[in-house]
Each structure stands twice: as C-alpha cells, then as structure tokens.
Design a protein around this motif. Structure first.
Motif, PDB file in Angstrom:
ATOM      1  N   LEU A 265       2.010 -54.479   6.181  1.00 32.80           N
ATOM      2  CA  LEU A 265       1.703 -53.190   6.809  1.00 32.80           C
ATOM      3  C   LEU A 265       0.661 -53.323   7.923  1.00 32.80           C
ATOM      4  O   LEU A 265       0.350 -52.331   8.597  1.00 32.80           O
ATOM      5  CB  LEU A 265       1.177 -52.201   5.765  1.00 32.80           C
ATOM      6  N   LEU A 266       0.133 -54.532   8.137  1.00 36.13           N
ATOM      7  CA  LEU A 266      -1.006 -54.688   9.036  1.00 36.13           C
ATOM      8  C   LEU A 266      -0.694 -54.266  10.473  1.00 36.13           C
ATOM      9  O   LEU A 266      -1.503 -53.586  11.112  1.00 36.13           O
ATOM     10  CB  LEU A 266      -1.506 -56.138   9.003  1.00 36.13           C
ATOM     11  N   GLY A 267       0.464 -54.665  10.991  1.00 38.67           N
ATOM     12  CA  GLY A 267       0.801 -54.306  12.367  1.00 38.67           C
ATOM     13  C   GLY A 267       0.825 -52.801  12.567  1.00 38.67           C
ATOM     14  O   GLY A 267       0.236 -52.272  13.517  1.00 38.67           O
ATOM     15  N   GLY A 268       1.478 -52.096  11.646  1.00 37.52           N
ATOM     16  CA  GLY A 268       1.519 -50.640  11.719  1.00 37.52           C
ATOM     17  C   GLY A 268       0.159 -50.017  11.492  1.00 37.52           C
ATOM     18  O   GLY A 268      -0.174 -48.985  12.087  1.00 37.52           O
ATOM     19  N   ALA A 269      -0.662 -50.656  10.634  1.00 34.47           N
ATOM     20  CA  ALA A 269      -2.003 -50.142  10.375  1.00 34.47           C
ATOM     21  C   ALA A 269      -2.852 -50.189  11.637  1.00 34.47           C
ATOM     22  O   ALA A 269      -3.607 -49.253  11.925  1.00 34.47           O
ATOM     23  CB  ALA A 269      -2.674 -50.949   9.259  1.00 34.47           C
ATOM     24  N   VAL A 270      -2.733 -51.262  12.418  1.00 34.13           N
ATOM     25  CA  VAL A 270      -3.487 -51.368  13.670  1.00 34.13           C
ATOM     26  C   VAL A 270      -3.053 -50.277  14.641  1.00 34.13           C
ATOM     27  O   VAL A 270      -3.886 -49.666  15.323  1.00 34.13           O
ATOM     28  CB  VAL A 270      -3.326 -52.774  14.288  1.00 34.13           C
ATOM     29  N   GLU A 271      -1.751 -49.989  14.709  1.00 37.69           N
ATOM     30  CA  GLU A 271      -1.295 -48.915  15.602  1.00 37.69           C
ATOM     31  C   GLU A 271      -1.834 -47.557  15.146  1.00 37.69           C
ATOM     32  O   GLU A 271      -2.205 -46.714  15.972  1.00 37.69           O
ATOM     33  CB  GLU A 271       0.237 -48.885  15.644  1.00 37.69           C
ATOM     34  N   GLU A 272      -1.900 -47.332  13.836  1.00 38.09           N
ATOM     35  CA  GLU A 272      -2.459 -46.078  13.333  1.00 38.09           C
ATOM     36  C   GLU A 272      -3.958 -45.993  13.629  1.00 38.09           C
ATOM     37  O   GLU A 272      -4.476 -44.916  13.941  1.00 38.09           O
ATOM     38  CB  GLU A 272      -2.183 -45.950  11.831  1.00 38.09           C
ATOM     39  N   MET A 273      -4.652 -47.120  13.536  1.00 36.85           N
ATOM     40  CA  MET A 273      -6.076 -47.139  13.898  1.00 36.85           C
ATOM     41  C   MET A 273      -6.261 -46.759  15.367  1.00 36.85           C
ATOM     42  O   MET A 273      -7.176 -46.013  15.716  1.00 36.85           O
ATOM     43  CB  MET A 273      -6.660 -48.529  13.633  1.00 36.85           C
ATOM     44  N   LEU A 274      -5.384 -47.275  16.218  1.00 36.09           N
ATOM     45  CA  LEU A 274      -5.459 -46.960  17.644  1.00 36.09           C
ATOM     46  C   LEU A 274      -5.190 -45.480  17.899  1.00 36.09           C
ATOM     47  O   LEU A 274      -5.815 -44.865  18.758  1.00 36.09           O
ATOM     48  CB  LEU A 274      -4.454 -47.825  18.409  1.00 36.09           C
ATOM     49  N   ARG A 275      -4.260 -44.913  17.151  1.00 34.53           N
ATOM     50  CA  ARG A 275      -3.971 -43.486  17.306  1.00 34.53           C
ATOM     51  C   ARG A 275      -5.078 -42.618  16.732  1.00 34.53           C
ATOM     52  O   ARG A 275      -5.529 -41.670  17.364  1.00 34.53           O
ATOM     53  CB  ARG A 275      -2.658 -43.125  16.582  1.00 34.53           C
ATOM     54  N   TYR A 276      -5.529 -42.962  15.535  1.00 36.18           N
ATOM     55  CA  TYR A 276      -6.456 -42.122  14.781  1.00 36.18           C
ATOM     56  C   TYR A 276      -7.863 -42.145  15.362  1.00 36.18           C
ATOM     57  O   TYR A 276      -8.536 -41.115  15.450  1.00 36.18           O
ATOM     58  CB  TYR A 276      -6.473 -42.608  13.329  1.00 36.18           C
ATOM     59  N   GLU A 277      -8.331 -43.319  15.746  1.00 37.13           N
ATOM     60  CA  GLU A 277      -9.697 -43.455  16.282  1.00 37.13           C
ATOM     61  C   GLU A 277      -9.690 -44.589  17.306  1.00 37.13           C
ATOM     62  O   GLU A 277     -10.320 -45.629  17.122  1.00 37.13           O
ATOM     63  CB  GLU A 277     -10.677 -43.751  15.154  1.00 37.13           C
ATOM     64  N   GLY A 278      -8.938 -44.389  18.384  1.00 38.01           N
ATOM     65  CA  GLY A 278      -8.809 -45.417  19.408  1.00 38.01           C
ATOM     66  C   GLY A 278     -10.120 -45.688  20.117  1.00 38.01           C
ATOM     67  O   GLY A 278     -11.037 -44.857  20.128  1.00 38.01           O
ATOM     68  N   PRO A 279     -10.258 -46.870  20.734  1.00 41.50           N
ATOM     69  CA  PRO A 279     -11.526 -47.263  21.340  1.00 41.50           C
ATOM     70  C   PRO A 279     -11.835 -46.605  22.676  1.00 41.50           C
ATOM     71  O   PRO A 279     -12.964 -46.677  23.143  1.00 41.50           O
ATOM     72  CB  PRO A 279     -11.389 -48.776  21.505  1.00 41.50           C
ATOM     73  N   VAL A 280     -10.840 -45.992  23.311  1.00 42.37           N
ATOM     74  CA  VAL A 280     -11.063 -45.318  24.593  1.00 42.37           C
ATOM     75  C   VAL A 280     -10.769 -43.835  24.408  1.00 42.37           C
ATOM     76  O   VAL A 280      -9.635 -43.451  24.135  1.00 42.37           O
ATOM     77  CB  VAL A 280     -10.173 -45.909  25.710  1.00 42.37           C
ATOM     78  N   GLU A 281     -11.810 -43.004  24.536  1.00 46.59           N
ATOM     79  CA  GLU A 281     -11.636 -41.572  24.284  1.00 46.59           C
ATOM     80  C   GLU A 281     -10.868 -40.891  25.415  1.00 46.59           C
ATOM     81  O   GLU A 281      -9.987 -40.073  25.175  1.00 46.59           O
ATOM     82  CB  GLU A 281     -12.991 -40.894  24.092  1.00 46.59           C
ATOM     83  N   ASN A 282     -11.223 -41.234  26.643  1.00 45.13           N
ATOM     84  CA  ASN A 282     -10.553 -40.680  27.818  1.00 45.13           C
ATOM     85  C   ASN A 282     -10.322 -41.799  28.818  1.00 45.13           C
ATOM     86  O   ASN A 282     -11.164 -42.682  28.981  1.00 45.13           O
ATOM     87  CB  ASN A 282     -11.403 -39.591  28.486  1.00 45.13           C
ATOM     88  N   ALA A 283      -9.190 -41.756  29.500  1.00 50.15           N
ATOM     89  CA  ALA A 283      -8.933 -42.728  30.551  1.00 50.15           C
ATOM     90  C   ALA A 283      -9.972 -42.558  31.657  1.00 50.15           C
ATOM     91  O   ALA A 283     -10.556 -41.481  31.824  1.00 50.15           O
ATOM     92  CB  ALA A 283      -7.524 -42.528  31.111  1.00 50.15           C
ATOM     93  N   THR A 284     -10.230 -43.629  32.402  1.00 53.13           N
ATOM     94  CA  THR A 284     -11.163 -43.522  33.521  1.00 53.13           C
ATOM     95  C   THR A 284     -10.635 -42.504  34.527  1.00 53.13           C
ATOM     96  O   THR A 284      -9.441 -42.216  34.581  1.00 53.13           O
ATOM     97  CB  THR A 284     -11.373 -44.886  34.191  1.00 53.13           C
ATOM     98  N   TYR A 285     -11.537 -41.979  35.341  1.00 53.21           N
ATOM     99  CA  TYR A 285     -11.243 -40.817  36.181  1.00 53.21           C
ATOM    100  C   TYR A 285     -10.021 -40.993  37.083  1.00 53.21           C
ATOM    101  O   TYR A 285      -9.786 -42.053  37.648  1.00 53.21           O
ATOM    102  CB  TYR A 285     -12.443 -40.494  37.067  1.00 53.21           C
ATOM    103  N   ARG A 286      -9.298 -39.899  37.188  1.00 49.59           N
ATOM    104  CA  ARG A 286      -8.320 -39.703  38.239  1.00 49.59           C
ATOM    105  C   ARG A 286      -8.804 -38.555  39.116  1.00 49.59           C
ATOM    106  O   ARG A 286      -9.671 -37.787  38.696  1.00 49.59           O
ATOM    107  CB  ARG A 286      -6.938 -39.392  37.642  1.00 49.59           C
ATOM    108  N   PHE A 287      -8.226 -38.430  40.327  1.00 50.34           N
ATOM    109  CA  PHE A 287      -8.705 -37.422  41.275  1.00 50.34           C
ATOM    110  C   PHE A 287      -7.535 -36.730  41.959  1.00 50.34           C
ATOM    111  O   PHE A 287      -6.474 -37.334  42.178  1.00 50.34           O
ATOM    112  CB  PHE A 287      -9.599 -38.075  42.341  1.00 50.34           C
ATOM    113  N   THR A 288      -7.726 -35.462  42.281  1.00 51.12           N
ATOM    114  CA  THR A 288      -6.738 -34.720  43.061  1.00 51.12           C
ATOM    115  C   THR A 288      -7.183 -34.716  44.523  1.00 51.12           C
ATOM    116  O   THR A 288      -8.307 -34.322  44.826  1.00 51.12           O
ATOM    117  CB  THR A 288      -6.613 -33.270  42.563  1.00 51.12           C
TER     118      THR A 288
END
Length: 393
Positions: A265-288
């Motif tokens: 289950l480890l591979g799927g567990a890592v993906e759930e960790m990324l979804r549940y509490e991923g290391p990047v909260e927001n992508a770096t800025y984009r601009f209009t």
C-alpha cells in the motif's frame, strides 16, 4: 468586486487552513484575499476549487514572469531567471536543457544511494530512542541526496537550513533579502569552482556541459538560477513530504497499522499523503497581464494569482470526504506537484525518496509514536510543513 478577505483574520489559518478553504469554496472557486503577515503581505487572487485550480495551472493567460508586469522578485534580481518565473518559449528552452541532464535513468540510479543514506541516518538516530524527526531524518536525507546529485560539496546543514527556510518561508523582508544575497554568492562561487575543475559525473557539471543540437546552452546567470531552484525545491518539498506523511500516519493509528500490515500500500499511501497534506500549499505566483476571467470571476490585469494546491486536494467535488486520511483512497489526480508545463521536474525523485524513507523508518522503528506537539508550522502561503516533529520509539 467586493472587499478582499483577510486571511490573517482567521486565528488558526496557518495551523489548519482547510476549514477556511472549505468556507471560501462554498462561496465560489476564486477570491480576492489579503495574505497573512508577517511572512506574506499584500493582496492576491486565490483559486480554491480542484477543477478550477487544475485549469488555471495550464491557462496561458496566467503568466509566470513578473517581468511582463514590469517588476522582478528577489530571486530574479539577485540569482537569475529560473523555471518558476518564466513562460514559453523561454521556459521551454530552459526546461529542455535541464531535462537532458535530469533523466529518469539518473533518478532511478540513485535508489541504492538513497537507501544507504537512509540507513546511515537511522543508524545514527535510532539508538537515542527519541528525536526531532525533521532535524535527524526528514531534512538531512533529501538535502544529502540533492547535494550529491548536483555535486555540491558538504555544506553546513544548519546554515543551509536557515537559508532555505528564509527563502521559502521568509520571516521578514530584510532577512529574506540578506539570505538571497548570501545564497547567490555561494552558488556563483560553486559554479565557478565547477567550471575550473575536471569534468565530474554530477548534475551541475552536466548542466555546465549540456548543449542542445543548435548549440544553445545555459548562460552563467541561468546556471546559477537553475542551481538555486534545483537545490531549494529539490529538497524542501521532500522534507515536508516525509515529515507530514509520518505526522499523518501517527495521527491515524488505523492507517499506520494498515500500512505496516501491507507494505504494497506504500505507493498509494504516498499519493494520499501528497493529497492530504502536500508540501506545497499554493503554487508560486501567476499574474494577469490584462483583465482575465477565471471560473466566472474577472481578475483585473496586473493581479497576482495563487493556485491553491492544498485547497484543491480537499475539494469534496473531486475527493469525497477530503478531510479523511485514507491510504487506500485512489488519490490519483491530485495536483500536489502542479500540472502542465510547470509540473515539478523532481516529482519522481521526491516520490522515490519518500517511499524509501517511510518504508525504512517503519521497518526499523515498530513502536514509533509522537513525543510531543508537532504544531510549529512554517509561515507563509508557499510551503506547508512543521519546523519539528518530536518522535520516540
């Protein structure tokens, strides 16, 4: 347009932003917000829905280069233009040059070395019976890996941790500026040393030598900027993938027991960790660069836009019961590593390190448990993670 929502008004926003994102999502997928101080300051447009965030990440109207609005950030001013602040065709050129050196084969070839580094760190940590998992394991593992991959000589870990934290989660403007100056000087000296040395089989040496079919190669400034983004992004996300992943497992004993009982289950567990509490909260800025409609909301030209990766991972329209941590969940489709042209180049390496680290730690520390509060969260809207994770076994 309405008044901007002040995220600083939410007392527990840094520790637990997900109820705020849920509240915002109930009102709509796009909001004008005031960013919390002191790490952030000013105004931005925040996208909190999964489908809207995924679409925004590939929307060519949302540009990455602040130069298109007539300004530059500290990274561009002091270090150079890197992948996260460029758009095609410049971004296409830079990415193609680094991809030539940062191959899947090179990443996979690191597996035995990552295992060895992991084992050595656990050998040093486990006899003590308790530790700060960030300081003793989650931080030194990816830092050692990325330094060896790039060919960076041994660096003072505490000093580099200070610089890295100040770059991704600045405490104040003066400290951030001083750190960029310090880091720029270090990287330029490192590259000059590489140029003057005999050719070596490391990624930075390969980037210095890499030439495209048309003779194109990275300039000195581009090399410095590439070293910066690979060194900082190449370890910072993995630190928090490991620490937040362990934190989630220890907070959900049933899921920890399920993983211990079945490591397939480890591979799927890592993906759930990324979804549940991923290391990047927001992508770096984009601009209009002009008035731009996003998900039915018109964002004025000249605006900064944050695409909420963490918010998207908790959108119930995409992930039912999103606040439930479930390692058997099909978490595919999360955007923890971004999406499109700017999808994280190092995602395969982060996944490989995360799986090796978690498997080895759980195998060798069967009584692993929290040893105190793990709630000292990094400030700011970019990186999501705790400064320390006290554990015992």
């Amino acid at each position: 347009m309405g008044e901007a929502i002040d995220l600083g008004d939410y007392a527990d926003f840094t520790a637990d932003p997900y109820p705020v994102y849920e509240e915002l999502r109930a009102r709509g997928p796009v909001h004008r917000v005031l960013l919390p101080k002191p790490a952030d300051d000013g105004e931005a447009w925040l996208i909190v829905g999964h489908e809207e965030a995924r679409a925004a990440l590939i929307d060519p109207r949302l540009v990455k280069s602040p130069a298109k609005l007539g300004f530059s950030g500290l990274d561009e001013e002091l270090i150079g233009t890197h992948l996260l602040i460029t758009d095609p065709p410049h971004h296409t050129r830079l990415r193609s040059l680094v991809t030539r050196a940062f191959t899947a084969r090179r990443v996979e070839s690191l597996r035995p070395r990552i295992q060895r580094i992991t084992d050595d760190l656990l050998d040093a940590m486990l006899p003590h019976g308790r530790a700060d998992l960030v300081e003793s394991f989650a931080f030194p593992l990816p830092l050692t890996v990325i330094c060896e991959l790039l060919g960076v000589p041994d660096i003072d870990r505490a000093d580099f941790r200070r610089m890295s934290n100040e770059v991704v989660a600045p405490s104040d403007r003066d400290g951030e500026y001083a750190t960029f100056v310090e880091l720029a000087a270090y990287l330029r000296d490192l590259i000059e040393d590489k140029r003057a040395s005999a050719p070596a089989d490391d990624l930075l040496s390969a980037l210095i030598r890499t030439t495209a079919e048309d003779g194109d190669r990275l300039s000195p400034d581009e090399l410095c900027a590439m070293a910066f983004i690979l060194l900082i992004a190449g370890h910072e996300t993995t630190v928090n993938l490991i620490a937040s992943g362990v934190r989630a497992l220890l907070a959900h004993p049933d899921q920890l027991a399920a993983l211990r009982a079945d490591m397939t289950l480890l591979g799927g567990a890592v993906e759930e960790m990324l979804r549940y509490e991923g290391p990047v909260e927001n992508a770096t800025y984009r601009f209009t660069v002009e008035d731009t409609e996003v998900a039915g909301t018109v964002i004025p030209g000249g605006s900064a836009v944050l695409v909420g990766l963490a918010a998207a991972g908790h959108d119930p329209e995409r992930f039912p019961e999103p606040d439930r941590f479930d390692i058997r969940r099909d978490a595919r489709g999360h955007i923890a590593f971004g999406h499109g042209l700017h999808h994280c180049l190092g995602a395969p390496l982060a996944r490989l390190e995360g799986q090796i680290a978690l498997r080895s730690l759980l195998d060798r520390a069967p009584a692993l448990a929290l040893d105190g509060p793990a709630d000292d969260w990094l400030p700011g809207m970019l990186i999501r993670g705790v400064r320390s994770l006290p554990v015992r076994w």
